[in-house]
Design a protein around this motif. Structure first.
Motif, PDB file in Angstrom:
ATOM      1  N   PRO A 117       0.815  -1.216   0.000  1.00 55.08           N
ATOM      2  CA  PRO A 117       0.000   0.000   0.000  1.00 55.08           C
ATOM      3  C   PRO A 117       0.852   1.272   0.000  1.00 55.08           C
ATOM      4  CG  PRO A 117      -0.798  -1.552   1.650  1.00 55.08           C
ATOM      5  CD  PRO A 117       0.504  -2.085   1.151  1.00 55.08           C
ATOM      6  N   VAL A 118       1.986   1.238   0.690  1.00 55.68           N
ATOM      7  CA  VAL A 118       2.883   2.400   0.712  1.00 55.68           C
ATOM      8  C   VAL A 118       3.404   2.692  -0.696  1.00 55.68           C
ATOM      9  CG1 VAL A 118       5.217   3.121   1.423  1.00 55.68           C
ATOM     10  CG2 VAL A 118       3.586   2.318   3.129  1.00 55.68           C
ATOM     11  N   PHE A 119       3.813   1.645  -1.415  1.00 61.20           N
ATOM     12  CA  PHE A 119       4.336   1.821  -2.771  1.00 61.20           C
ATOM     13  C   PHE A 119       3.274   2.417  -3.692  1.00 61.20           C
ATOM     14  CE2 PHE A 119       4.597   0.179  -7.118  1.00 61.20           C
ATOM     15  CZ  PHE A 119       5.825   0.707  -7.504  1.00 61.20           C
ATOM     16  N   TRP A 120       2.062   1.807  -3.690  1.00 62.85           N
ATOM     17  CA  TRP A 120       1.017   2.286  -4.606  1.00 62.85           C
ATOM     18  C   TRP A 120       0.534   3.683  -4.222  1.00 62.85           C
ATOM     19  CZ3 TRP A 120       0.742   0.453  -9.152  1.00 62.85           C
ATOM     20  CH2 TRP A 120       1.085  -0.885  -9.401  1.00 62.85           C
ATOM     21  N   GLY A 121       0.477   3.974  -2.930  1.00 60.49           N
ATOM     22  CA  GLY A 121       0.098   5.318  -2.490  1.00 60.49           C
ATOM     23  C   GLY A 121       1.109   6.351  -2.959  1.00 60.49           C
ATOM     24  N   MET A 122       2.394   6.033  -2.789  1.00 55.85           N
ATOM     25  CA  MET A 122       3.458   6.947  -3.193  1.00 55.85           C
ATOM     26  C   MET A 122       3.454   7.171  -4.703  1.00 55.85           C
ATOM     27  SD  MET A 122       7.537   6.554  -2.247  1.00 55.85           S
ATOM     28  CE  MET A 122       7.167   5.582  -0.805  1.00 55.85           C
ATOM     29  N   LEU A 123       3.302   6.080  -5.454  1.00 58.00           N
ATOM     30  CA  LEU A 123       3.326   6.165  -6.917  1.00 58.00           C
ATOM     31  C   LEU A 123       2.135   6.963  -7.441  1.00 58.00           C
ATOM     32  CD1 LEU A 123       4.641   5.292  -9.593  1.00 58.00           C
ATOM     33  CD2 LEU A 123       3.194   3.241  -9.532  1.00 58.00           C
ATOM     34  N   ILE A 124       0.920   6.627  -6.973  1.00 55.32           N
ATOM     35  CA  ILE A 124      -0.284   7.318  -7.465  1.00 55.32           C
ATOM     36  C   ILE A 124      -0.263   8.783  -7.033  1.00 55.32           C
ATOM     37  CG2 ILE A 124      -2.810   7.434  -7.220  1.00 55.32           C
ATOM     38  CD1 ILE A 124      -2.712   4.298  -7.039  1.00 55.32           C
ATOM     39  N   GLY A 125       0.161   9.059  -5.801  1.00 54.10           N
ATOM     40  CA  GLY A 125       0.252  10.448  -5.336  1.00 54.10           C
ATOM     41  C   GLY A 125       1.224  11.259  -6.177  1.00 54.10           C
ATOM     42  N   ALA A 126       2.386  10.663  -6.513  1.00 50.46           N
ATOM     43  CA  ALA A 126       3.396  11.368  -7.314  1.00 50.46           C
ATOM     44  C   ALA A 126       2.897  11.606  -8.739  1.00 50.46           C
ATOM     45  CB  ALA A 126       4.698  10.568  -7.338  1.00 50.46           C
ATOM     46  N   LEU A 127       2.258  10.584  -9.345  1.00 49.67           N
ATOM     47  CA  LEU A 127       1.746  10.729 -10.706  1.00 49.67           C
ATOM     48  C   LEU A 127       0.653  11.793 -10.776  1.00 49.67           C
ATOM     49  CD1 LEU A 127       1.572   6.982 -11.856  1.00 49.67           C
ATOM     50  CD2 LEU A 127       3.195   8.735 -12.630  1.00 49.67           C
ATOM     51  N   LEU A 128      -0.254  11.790  -9.792  1.00 52.90           N
ATOM     52  CA  LEU A 128      -1.328  12.784  -9.774  1.00 52.90           C
ATOM     53  C   LEU A 128      -0.771  14.191  -9.599  1.00 52.90           C
ATOM     54  CD1 LEU A 128      -4.370  13.455  -9.708  1.00 52.90           C
ATOM     55  CD2 LEU A 128      -4.298  13.142  -7.237  1.00 52.90           C
ATOM     56  N   ALA A 129       0.140  14.364  -8.641  1.00 50.40           N
ATOM     57  CA  ALA A 129       0.729  15.686  -8.388  1.00 50.40           C
ATOM     58  C   ALA A 129       1.489  16.174  -9.616  1.00 50.40           C
ATOM     59  CB  ALA A 129       1.661  15.615  -7.184  1.00 50.40           C
ATOM     60  N   GLY A 130       2.264  15.265 -10.247  1.00 49.33           N
ATOM     61  CA  GLY A 130       3.016  15.631 -11.437  1.00 49.33           C
ATOM     62  C   GLY A 130       2.107  16.002 -12.599  1.00 49.33           C
ATOM     63  N   PHE A 131       1.045  15.215 -12.798  1.00 47.94           N
ATOM     64  CA  PHE A 131       0.096  15.480 -13.885  1.00 47.94           C
ATOM     65  C   PHE A 131      -0.583  16.840 -13.704  1.00 47.94           C
ATOM     66  CE2 PHE A 131      -4.285  15.330 -15.496  1.00 47.94           C
ATOM     67  CZ  PHE A 131      -4.031  15.095 -16.854  1.00 47.94           C
ATOM     68  N   MET A 132      -1.029  17.132 -12.488  1.00 51.21           N
ATOM     69  CA  MET A 132      -1.713  18.409 -12.223  1.00 51.21           C
ATOM     70  C   MET A 132      -0.784  19.589 -12.473  1.00 51.21           C
ATOM     71  SD  MET A 132      -4.043  17.663  -8.839  1.00 51.21           S
ATOM     72  CE  MET A 132      -4.628  19.363  -8.789  1.00 51.21           C
ATOM     73  N   THR A 133       0.461  19.474 -12.007  1.00 46.02           N
ATOM     74  CA  THR A 133       1.402  20.587 -12.151  1.00 46.02           C
ATOM     75  C   THR A 133       1.763  20.814 -13.612  1.00 46.02           C
ATOM     76  OG1 THR A 133       2.323  20.099  -9.966  1.00 46.02           O
ATOM     77  CG2 THR A 133       3.636  21.493 -11.406  1.00 46.02           C
ATOM     78  N   LEU A 134       2.033  19.731 -14.332  1.00 47.84           N
ATOM     79  CA  LEU A 134       2.478  19.860 -15.719  1.00 47.84           C
ATOM     80  C   LEU A 134       1.357  20.250 -16.675  1.00 47.84           C
ATOM     81  CD1 LEU A 134       4.902  16.799 -15.917  1.00 47.84           C
ATOM     82  CD2 LEU A 134       5.502  19.220 -15.706  1.00 47.84           C
ATOM     83  N   THR A 135       0.102  20.018 -16.297  1.00 51.46           N
ATOM     84  CA  THR A 135      -1.027  20.415 -17.158  1.00 51.46           C
ATOM     85  C   THR A 135      -1.570  21.791 -16.775  1.00 51.46           C
ATOM     86  OG1 THR A 135      -2.540  19.172 -15.698  1.00 51.46           O
ATOM     87  CG2 THR A 135      -1.740  18.071 -17.705  1.00 51.46           C
TER      88      THR A 135
END
Length: 480
Positions: free
Chosen positions: A413-431
Protein backbone atom coordinates in the motif's frame (compact mmCIF):
# COMPACT_ATOMS: atom_id res chain seq x y z
CA UNK A 1 35.68 28.27 2.46
CA UNK A 2 38.61 26.57 0.74
CA UNK A 3 40.72 26.90 3.89
CA UNK A 4 37.93 25.41 6.02
CA UNK A 5 37.61 22.52 3.57
CA UNK A 6 41.34 21.85 3.72
CA UNK A 7 41.49 21.97 7.53
CA UNK A 8 38.39 19.75 7.86
CA UNK A 9 39.89 16.93 5.82
CA UNK A 10 43.55 17.28 6.87
CA UNK A 11 45.05 14.29 8.64
CA UNK A 12 41.74 12.45 8.91
CA UNK A 13 40.81 9.21 7.20
CA UNK A 14 37.28 10.39 6.33
CA UNK A 15 37.53 9.40 2.67
CA UNK A 16 37.50 5.68 3.51
CA UNK A 17 34.25 5.78 5.47
CA UNK A 18 30.73 6.62 4.31
CA UNK A 19 29.70 7.93 7.73
CA UNK A 20 33.02 9.79 8.09
CA UNK A 21 32.68 11.59 4.75
CA UNK A 22 28.91 12.06 4.49
CA UNK A 23 27.97 12.43 8.20
CA UNK A 24 31.12 14.03 9.71
CA UNK A 25 31.66 10.86 11.75
CA UNK A 26 28.25 11.36 13.44
CA UNK A 27 29.99 13.84 15.72
CA UNK A 28 28.56 17.31 15.05
CA UNK A 29 28.27 19.41 18.22
CA UNK A 30 25.50 21.90 18.97
CA UNK A 31 27.07 24.94 17.27
CA UNK A 32 28.00 23.17 14.02
CA UNK A 33 24.70 21.24 13.95
CA UNK A 34 22.60 24.35 14.62
CA UNK A 35 24.29 26.39 11.88
CA UNK A 36 24.25 23.58 9.32
CA UNK A 37 20.51 23.08 10.02
CA UNK A 38 20.07 26.85 9.73
CA UNK A 39 21.97 27.00 6.42
CA UNK A 40 20.02 23.99 5.13
CA UNK A 41 16.68 25.69 5.83
CA UNK A 42 17.63 29.26 4.87
CA UNK A 43 19.41 29.89 1.60
CA UNK A 44 20.65 33.29 0.48
CA UNK A 45 17.75 32.96 -1.93
CA UNK A 46 15.48 33.49 1.10
CA UNK A 47 16.78 37.07 1.28
CA UNK A 48 16.87 37.75 -2.45
CA UNK A 49 13.50 36.04 -3.18
CA UNK A 50 11.35 36.64 -0.09
CA UNK A 51 11.99 40.41 0.06
CA UNK A 52 10.43 41.05 -3.40
CA UNK A 53 7.58 38.65 -2.52
CA UNK A 54 6.79 40.74 0.58
CA UNK A 55 6.99 43.88 -1.58
CA UNK A 56 4.47 42.53 -4.11
CA UNK A 57 2.12 40.73 -1.70
CA UNK A 58 2.06 43.04 1.30
CA UNK A 59 1.24 42.05 4.86
CA UNK A 60 -0.24 38.67 3.92
CA UNK A 61 3.36 37.56 3.25
CA UNK A 62 3.54 37.05 7.01
CA UNK A 63 2.79 33.47 5.96
CA UNK A 64 6.51 33.07 5.12
CA UNK A 65 7.28 32.97 8.85
CA UNK A 66 4.83 30.12 9.39
CA UNK A 67 6.33 28.15 6.44
CA UNK A 68 9.66 28.01 8.22
CA UNK A 69 8.14 27.41 11.66
CA UNK A 70 6.09 24.38 10.63
CA UNK A 71 9.21 22.68 9.25
CA UNK A 72 10.62 22.62 12.81
CA UNK A 73 7.33 21.18 14.05
CA UNK A 74 7.48 18.36 11.49
CA UNK A 75 11.14 17.69 12.33
CA UNK A 76 10.17 17.20 15.98
CA UNK A 77 7.48 14.69 14.95
CA UNK A 78 10.08 12.22 13.75
CA UNK A 79 13.69 13.42 14.15
CA UNK A 80 14.46 12.31 17.76
CA UNK A 81 12.90 8.89 17.20
CA UNK A 82 14.63 8.42 13.84
CA UNK A 83 17.96 9.49 15.37
CA UNK A 84 17.91 6.65 17.91
CA UNK A 85 17.13 4.03 15.25
CA UNK A 86 19.64 5.52 12.76
CA UNK A 87 22.44 5.46 15.33
CA UNK A 88 21.63 1.87 16.27
CA UNK A 89 21.57 0.71 12.63
CA UNK A 90 24.31 3.01 11.25
CA UNK A 91 22.12 4.65 8.59
CA UNK A 92 23.89 6.96 6.13
CA UNK A 93 21.09 7.99 3.75
CA UNK A 94 17.34 8.61 4.30
CA UNK A 95 16.44 5.60 2.16
CA UNK A 96 18.46 3.37 4.51
CA UNK A 97 15.50 3.84 6.87
CA UNK A 98 12.93 3.14 4.12
CA UNK A 99 14.73 -0.07 3.07
CA UNK A 100 15.21 -1.20 6.67
CA UNK A 101 11.55 -0.57 7.59
CA UNK A 102 9.75 -2.02 4.55
CA UNK A 103 12.30 -4.50 3.14
CA UNK A 104 10.96 -3.79 -0.35
CA UNK A 105 13.10 -2.93 -3.36
CA UNK A 106 10.08 -1.34 -5.08
CA UNK A 107 9.46 1.10 -2.19
CA UNK A 108 13.20 1.78 -1.87
CA UNK A 109 13.74 2.49 -5.58
CA UNK A 110 10.69 4.77 -5.82
CA UNK A 111 11.82 6.66 -2.70
CA UNK A 112 15.34 7.04 -4.11
CA UNK A 113 13.91 8.39 -7.39
CA UNK A 114 11.62 10.93 -5.70
CA UNK A 115 14.34 12.11 -3.31
CA UNK A 116 16.99 12.42 -6.02
CA UNK A 117 14.50 14.30 -8.17
CA UNK A 118 13.84 16.77 -5.36
CA UNK A 119 17.57 17.19 -4.69
CA UNK A 120 18.36 17.68 -8.40
CA UNK A 121 15.68 20.35 -8.68
CA UNK A 122 16.92 22.14 -5.56
CA UNK A 123 20.53 22.06 -6.74
CA UNK A 124 19.51 23.48 -10.12
CA UNK A 125 17.74 26.35 -8.33
CA UNK A 126 20.85 27.13 -6.29
CA UNK A 127 23.18 27.08 -9.31
CA UNK A 128 20.94 29.54 -11.16
CA UNK A 129 20.63 31.67 -8.00
CA UNK A 130 24.44 31.88 -7.58
CA UNK A 131 24.86 33.26 -11.10
CA UNK A 132 21.96 35.69 -10.82
CA UNK A 133 23.04 36.93 -7.39
CA UNK A 134 26.67 37.65 -8.35
CA UNK A 135 25.74 39.09 -11.73
CA UNK A 136 23.03 41.28 -10.19
CA UNK A 137 25.09 42.46 -7.23
CA UNK A 138 28.03 43.44 -9.45
CA UNK A 139 25.84 45.14 -12.07
CA UNK A 140 26.83 42.55 -14.66
CA UNK A 141 30.59 43.20 -14.19
CA UNK A 142 30.98 39.51 -13.32
CA UNK A 143 28.90 37.62 -15.94
CA UNK A 144 26.38 34.97 -14.89
CA UNK A 145 28.36 32.09 -16.39
CA UNK A 146 31.68 33.06 -14.77
CA UNK A 147 30.03 33.42 -11.36
CA UNK A 148 28.42 29.98 -11.52
CA UNK A 149 31.59 28.23 -12.68
CA UNK A 150 33.82 29.96 -10.10
CA UNK A 151 31.59 29.18 -7.13
CA UNK A 152 30.84 25.64 -8.30
CA UNK A 153 34.59 24.94 -8.49
CA UNK A 154 35.13 26.35 -4.98
CA UNK A 155 32.24 24.26 -3.66
CA UNK A 156 33.47 21.05 -5.34
CA UNK A 157 37.02 21.52 -4.04
CA UNK A 158 36.21 22.11 -0.36
CA UNK A 159 33.50 19.44 -0.37
CA UNK A 160 35.92 16.95 -1.97
CA UNK A 161 38.53 17.70 0.71
CA UNK A 162 36.35 17.71 3.83
CA UNK A 163 32.91 16.19 3.11
CA UNK A 164 30.14 16.90 5.60
CA UNK A 165 32.57 18.36 8.14
CA UNK A 166 33.70 21.00 5.64
CA UNK A 167 30.09 21.73 4.70
CA UNK A 168 29.04 22.11 8.36
CA UNK A 169 31.92 24.42 9.32
CA UNK A 170 31.50 26.63 6.24
CA UNK A 171 27.80 26.82 7.19
CA UNK A 172 28.83 28.27 10.58
CA UNK A 173 30.79 31.06 8.88
CA UNK A 174 28.07 31.77 6.32
CA UNK A 175 25.25 31.68 8.87
CA UNK A 176 26.92 34.22 11.18
CA UNK A 177 27.61 36.65 8.31
CA UNK A 178 24.03 36.30 7.05
CA UNK A 179 22.47 36.91 10.49
CA UNK A 180 24.56 40.03 11.16
CA UNK A 181 23.94 41.30 7.63
CA UNK A 182 20.14 41.01 7.91
CA UNK A 183 20.12 43.01 11.18
CA UNK A 184 22.38 45.78 9.77
CA UNK A 185 20.27 45.88 6.57
CA UNK A 186 17.07 46.33 8.59
CA UNK A 187 18.59 49.07 10.78
CA UNK A 188 19.75 50.94 7.68
CA UNK A 189 16.37 50.57 5.93
CA UNK A 190 14.52 51.82 9.04
CA UNK A 191 16.88 54.81 9.24
CA UNK A 192 16.07 55.76 5.64
CA UNK A 193 12.28 55.79 6.28
CA UNK A 194 12.50 57.76 9.51
CA UNK A 195 12.70 54.85 11.94
CA UNK A 196 8.94 54.43 12.36
CA UNK A 197 7.14 51.35 11.02
CA UNK A 198 3.83 53.03 11.83
CA UNK A 199 4.55 55.65 9.15
CA UNK A 200 5.39 52.88 6.67
CA UNK A 201 2.10 51.08 7.40
CA UNK A 202 0.10 54.33 7.09
CA UNK A 203 1.80 55.08 3.77
CA UNK A 204 0.94 51.62 2.38
CA UNK A 205 -2.67 51.85 3.65
CA UNK A 206 -3.15 55.16 1.82
CA UNK A 207 -1.37 54.27 -1.44
CA UNK A 208 -1.88 50.48 -1.82
CA UNK A 209 -4.66 49.45 0.59
CA UNK A 210 -4.89 45.92 -0.91
CA UNK A 211 -1.47 45.17 0.61
CA UNK A 212 -2.76 45.68 4.15
CA UNK A 213 -6.16 44.04 3.55
CA UNK A 214 -7.41 40.60 4.59
CA UNK A 215 -6.52 38.02 1.90
CA UNK A 216 -9.41 36.34 0.02
CA UNK A 217 -10.68 32.89 1.09
CA UNK A 218 -8.80 31.08 -1.69
CA UNK A 219 -5.62 32.87 -0.65
CA UNK A 220 -6.06 31.64 2.93
CA UNK A 221 -6.71 28.06 1.75
CA UNK A 222 -3.59 28.32 -0.42
CA UNK A 223 -1.64 29.45 2.65
CA UNK A 224 -2.59 26.30 4.58
CA UNK A 225 -1.88 24.17 1.51
CA UNK A 226 1.65 25.60 1.30
CA UNK A 227 2.15 24.93 5.02
CA UNK A 228 1.47 21.21 4.46
CA UNK A 229 3.49 21.03 1.23
CA UNK A 230 6.56 22.87 2.54
CA UNK A 231 6.34 21.58 6.12
CA UNK A 232 6.45 17.90 5.19
CA UNK A 233 8.49 18.34 1.99
CA UNK A 234 11.36 20.39 3.46
CA UNK A 235 11.59 18.29 6.65
CA UNK A 236 12.28 15.10 4.70
CA UNK A 237 14.78 16.62 2.29
CA UNK A 238 17.63 14.07 2.24
CA UNK A 239 20.24 16.65 3.23
CA UNK A 240 18.03 17.70 6.16
CA UNK A 241 17.59 14.09 7.32
CA UNK A 242 21.35 13.53 7.14
CA UNK A 243 21.86 16.40 9.57
CA UNK A 244 19.77 14.37 12.02
CA UNK A 245 22.07 11.39 11.52
CA UNK A 246 25.17 13.59 11.98
CA UNK A 247 24.29 14.77 15.48
CA UNK A 248 26.66 13.89 18.31
CA UNK A 249 23.75 12.89 20.58
CA UNK A 250 19.97 13.06 20.87
CA UNK A 251 20.34 15.86 23.43
CA UNK A 252 22.46 17.88 20.97
CA UNK A 253 19.80 17.34 18.28
CA UNK A 254 16.93 18.52 20.50
CA UNK A 255 18.87 21.56 21.73
CA UNK A 256 19.67 22.53 18.12
CA UNK A 257 15.99 22.30 17.16
CA UNK A 258 15.03 24.36 20.23
CA UNK A 259 17.25 27.16 18.92
CA UNK A 260 16.04 26.67 15.36
CA UNK A 261 12.50 27.42 16.55
CA UNK A 262 13.54 31.07 17.04
CA UNK A 263 14.97 31.47 13.55
CA UNK A 264 11.79 31.99 11.47
CA UNK A 265 10.93 35.34 13.12
CA UNK A 266 14.62 36.30 13.32
CA UNK A 267 15.31 35.51 9.65
CA UNK A 268 12.15 35.42 7.49
CA UNK A 269 10.42 37.82 9.89
CA UNK A 270 13.10 40.49 9.42
CA UNK A 271 13.23 39.84 5.66
CA UNK A 272 9.43 40.36 5.58
CA UNK A 273 9.80 43.74 7.35
CA UNK A 274 12.55 44.77 4.89
CA UNK A 275 10.23 43.99 1.96
CA UNK A 276 7.42 46.06 3.53
CA UNK A 277 9.80 49.01 4.03
CA UNK A 278 10.76 48.66 0.35
CA UNK A 279 7.17 49.53 -0.65
CA UNK A 280 7.70 53.01 0.80
CA UNK A 281 11.30 53.41 -0.42
CA UNK A 282 10.64 52.36 -4.04
CA UNK A 283 6.89 52.60 -4.80
CA UNK A 284 5.35 51.33 -8.01
CA UNK A 285 7.89 48.70 -9.09
CA UNK A 286 6.63 46.03 -11.49
CA UNK A 287 7.48 42.35 -10.98
CA UNK A 288 10.79 42.55 -12.85
CA UNK A 289 11.75 45.73 -11.01
CA UNK A 290 10.85 44.31 -7.61
CA UNK A 291 13.23 41.38 -8.16
CA UNK A 292 16.09 43.90 -7.93
CA UNK A 293 14.75 45.38 -4.68
CA UNK A 294 17.45 44.02 -2.35
CA UNK A 295 20.25 45.48 -4.49
CA UNK A 296 18.46 48.83 -4.81
CA UNK A 297 17.89 49.10 -1.07
CA UNK A 298 21.47 48.05 -0.35
CA UNK A 299 22.81 50.85 -2.56
CA UNK A 300 20.77 53.39 -0.57
CA UNK A 301 21.90 51.90 2.76
CA UNK A 302 25.56 51.75 1.68
CA UNK A 303 25.50 55.51 0.99
CA UNK A 304 24.58 56.35 4.62
CA UNK A 305 28.08 55.84 6.06
CA UNK A 306 31.30 53.88 5.30
CA UNK A 307 30.40 51.41 8.08
CA UNK A 308 27.14 50.61 6.28
CA UNK A 309 29.02 50.37 2.98
CA UNK A 310 31.34 47.63 4.27
CA UNK A 311 28.47 45.97 6.09
CA UNK A 312 26.62 45.69 2.75
CA UNK A 313 29.74 44.28 1.07
CA UNK A 314 29.93 41.57 3.75
CA UNK A 315 26.15 41.04 3.61
CA UNK A 316 26.17 40.33 -0.11
CA UNK A 317 29.18 38.09 0.32
CA UNK A 318 27.07 36.30 2.95
CA UNK A 319 24.10 36.02 0.57
CA UNK A 320 26.21 34.36 -2.14
CA UNK A 321 27.98 32.18 0.44
CA UNK A 322 24.60 31.10 1.88
CA UNK A 323 23.39 30.07 -1.57
CA UNK A 324 26.62 28.06 -1.99
CA UNK A 325 26.10 26.53 1.48
CA UNK A 326 22.70 25.22 0.45
CA UNK A 327 24.08 23.93 -2.86
CA UNK A 328 26.95 22.09 -1.16
CA UNK A 329 24.58 20.37 1.30
CA UNK A 330 22.32 19.25 -1.54
CA UNK A 331 25.24 18.02 -3.66
CA UNK A 332 26.74 16.07 -0.75
CA UNK A 333 23.41 14.36 -0.09
CA UNK A 334 22.90 13.61 -3.79
CA UNK A 335 26.40 12.05 -3.93
CA UNK A 336 25.74 9.94 -0.83
CA UNK A 337 22.54 8.50 -2.32
CA UNK A 338 24.28 7.77 -5.63
CA UNK A 339 27.16 6.01 -3.87
CA UNK A 340 25.29 4.03 -1.20
CA UNK A 341 21.71 3.63 -2.42
CA UNK A 342 22.22 3.29 -6.18
CA UNK A 343 25.78 1.95 -6.59
CA UNK A 344 26.28 0.17 -3.25
CA UNK A 345 22.83 -1.40 -3.01
CA UNK A 346 21.90 -2.24 -6.60
CA UNK A 347 25.12 -2.24 -8.69
CA UNK A 348 28.07 -3.40 -6.58
CA UNK A 349 27.07 -4.57 -3.11
CA UNK A 350 30.61 -5.83 -2.39
CA UNK A 351 32.34 -2.49 -3.05
CA UNK A 352 34.56 -1.08 -0.30
CA UNK A 353 33.44 2.08 1.50
CA UNK A 354 36.35 3.99 -0.09
CA UNK A 355 35.17 2.97 -3.57
CA UNK A 356 31.59 4.01 -2.74
CA UNK A 357 32.81 7.42 -1.53
CA UNK A 358 34.80 7.90 -4.77
CA UNK A 359 31.78 6.89 -6.88
CA UNK A 360 29.74 9.49 -5.01
CA UNK A 361 32.38 12.19 -5.54
CA UNK A 362 32.70 11.61 -9.29
CA UNK A 363 28.93 11.10 -9.63
CA UNK A 364 28.40 14.51 -8.02
CA UNK A 365 30.67 16.16 -10.60
CA UNK A 366 28.70 14.54 -13.45
CA UNK A 367 25.39 15.71 -11.93
CA UNK A 368 26.67 19.28 -11.52
CA UNK A 369 27.89 19.29 -15.14
CA UNK A 370 24.45 18.15 -16.36
CA UNK A 371 22.63 20.73 -14.23
CA UNK A 372 24.93 23.52 -15.45
CA UNK A 373 24.03 22.57 -19.02
CA UNK A 374 20.35 22.56 -18.09
CA UNK A 375 20.64 25.97 -16.40
CA UNK A 376 22.19 27.57 -19.49
CA UNK A 377 20.30 25.76 -22.25
CA UNK A 378 16.98 24.77 -20.74
CA UNK A 379 14.96 22.64 -23.18
CA UNK A 380 11.38 23.85 -22.63
CA UNK A 381 9.74 20.52 -21.89
CA UNK A 382 12.56 19.07 -19.83
CA UNK A 383 12.75 22.24 -17.76
CA UNK A 384 8.98 22.22 -17.15
CA UNK A 385 9.19 18.63 -15.93
CA UNK A 386 12.14 19.48 -13.74
CA UNK A 387 10.39 22.29 -11.85
CA UNK A 388 8.46 19.69 -9.84
CA UNK A 389 10.04 19.61 -6.41
CA UNK A 390 7.94 19.55 -3.27
CA UNK A 391 5.00 18.05 -5.18
CA UNK A 392 6.97 14.82 -5.72
CA UNK A 393 9.24 14.85 -2.69
CA UNK A 394 6.38 15.19 -0.20
CA UNK A 395 4.94 11.86 -1.38
CA UNK A 396 7.69 10.08 0.58
CA UNK A 397 6.40 11.57 3.87
CA UNK A 398 3.76 8.92 4.79
CA UNK A 399 6.26 6.05 4.38
CA UNK A 400 8.97 7.99 6.14
CA UNK A 401 7.11 9.38 9.16
CA UNK A 402 4.10 7.07 9.58
CA UNK A 403 6.41 4.06 9.31
CA UNK A 404 8.11 5.17 12.54
CA UNK A 405 4.91 4.98 14.58
CA UNK A 406 2.48 2.55 12.99
CA UNK A 407 3.65 -1.04 12.98
CA UNK A 408 0.91 -2.22 10.61
CA UNK A 409 1.99 0.05 7.74
CA UNK A 410 2.74 -2.33 4.84
CA UNK A 411 5.06 -2.10 1.85
CA UNK A 412 2.57 -2.67 -1.03
CA UNK A 413 0.00 0.00 0.00
CA UNK A 414 2.88 2.40 0.71
CA UNK A 415 4.34 1.82 -2.77
CA UNK A 416 1.02 2.29 -4.61
CA UNK A 417 0.10 5.32 -2.49
CA UNK A 418 3.46 6.95 -3.19
CA UNK A 419 3.33 6.17 -6.92
CA UNK A 420 -0.28 7.32 -7.46
CA UNK A 421 0.25 10.45 -5.34
CA UNK A 422 3.40 11.37 -7.31
CA UNK A 423 1.75 10.73 -10.71
CA UNK A 424 -1.33 12.78 -9.77
CA UNK A 425 0.73 15.69 -8.39
CA UNK A 426 3.02 15.63 -11.44
CA UNK A 427 0.10 15.48 -13.89
CA UNK A 428 -1.71 18.41 -12.22
CA UNK A 429 1.40 20.59 -12.15
CA UNK A 430 2.48 19.86 -15.72
CA UNK A 431 -1.03 20.42 -17.16
CA UNK A 432 -1.26 23.83 -15.51
CA UNK A 433 -3.65 22.82 -12.70
CA UNK A 434 -1.17 23.66 -9.94
CA UNK A 435 -3.96 24.37 -7.46
CA UNK A 436 -7.65 23.46 -7.10
CA UNK A 437 -9.51 26.04 -4.96
CA UNK A 438 -6.10 27.09 -3.66
CA UNK A 439 -5.00 23.53 -2.75
CA UNK A 440 -1.75 22.42 -4.42
CA UNK A 441 -1.62 19.31 -6.58
CA UNK A 442 1.12 17.96 -4.31
CA UNK A 443 -1.17 18.23 -1.27
CA UNK A 444 -4.06 16.52 -3.10
CA UNK A 445 -1.63 13.77 -4.18
CA UNK A 446 -0.37 13.49 -0.58
CA UNK A 447 -3.94 13.09 0.72
CA UNK A 448 -4.69 10.26 -1.73
CA UNK A 449 -1.27 8.73 -1.03
CA UNK A 450 -1.94 8.74 2.73
CA UNK A 451 -5.42 7.28 2.24
CA UNK A 452 -4.16 4.40 0.04
CA UNK A 453 -1.31 3.63 2.46
CA UNK A 454 -3.56 3.60 5.55
CA UNK A 455 -6.63 1.84 4.12
CA UNK A 456 -4.45 -0.65 2.24
CA UNK A 457 -2.46 -1.46 5.38
CA UNK A 458 -5.66 -1.99 7.38
CA UNK A 459 -6.98 -4.39 4.73
CA UNK A 460 -3.70 -6.30 4.28
CA UNK A 461 -3.27 -9.05 6.88
CA UNK A 462 -0.04 -9.00 8.86
CA UNK A 463 1.24 -12.03 10.76
CA UNK A 464 2.07 -11.84 14.46
CA UNK A 465 5.69 -12.54 13.55
CA UNK A 466 5.82 -9.55 11.18
CA UNK A 467 4.25 -7.29 13.82
CA UNK A 468 6.86 -8.34 16.35
CA UNK A 469 9.63 -7.74 13.84
CA UNK A 470 8.42 -4.21 13.06
CA UNK A 471 8.00 -3.43 16.76
CA UNK A 472 11.62 -4.48 17.25
CA UNK A 473 12.73 -2.31 14.32
CA UNK A 474 10.99 0.84 15.56
CA UNK A 475 11.76 0.39 19.27
CA UNK A 476 13.84 3.07 20.98
CA UNK A 477 16.09 0.71 22.87
CA UNK A 478 19.76 1.65 22.71
CA UNK A 479 22.27 -1.14 22.24
CA UNK A 480 25.06 -1.37 24.80
Amino acid sequence: MLLIGYLSGRGKDIHNSLSGYYLAGRNLGIIALFFTLYATQYSGNTIVGYTPAAYRTGFSWLQSISFMTIIIGVYLMFAPRLYVIAKRQNFVTPTDWIHYRFKSNAVTILSIFLMLWGLGNYLLEQLVAIGQAVSGLTGGTIPYQFAVIAFVLVMLVYEWMGGMKAVAFTDVMQGIVLMIGIVVFLIGALYLVGGNMGDVTSYIASTEPAKVGVPPLEGSINWFSILILVGFGAAIYPHAVQRIYSSKSERTLKRSFARMAWMPPVTTGLVFVIGIIGIMMFPGLDKAGSEKLVGMMANEIAAIHPIYYWAMVLFFGGIVAAIVSTADSVLLSFSSMLSKDVYGRFINANATEHKKVMVGKFGGIVVVAFLLWLAWNPPATLYEIFVLKFELLVQVAPAFILGLYWNKLSAKPVFWGMLIGALLAGFMTLTGHKTVFGIHGGVIGLGINFLIAVVGSVVVSVSAEQKTEVEEMTSLKVEA
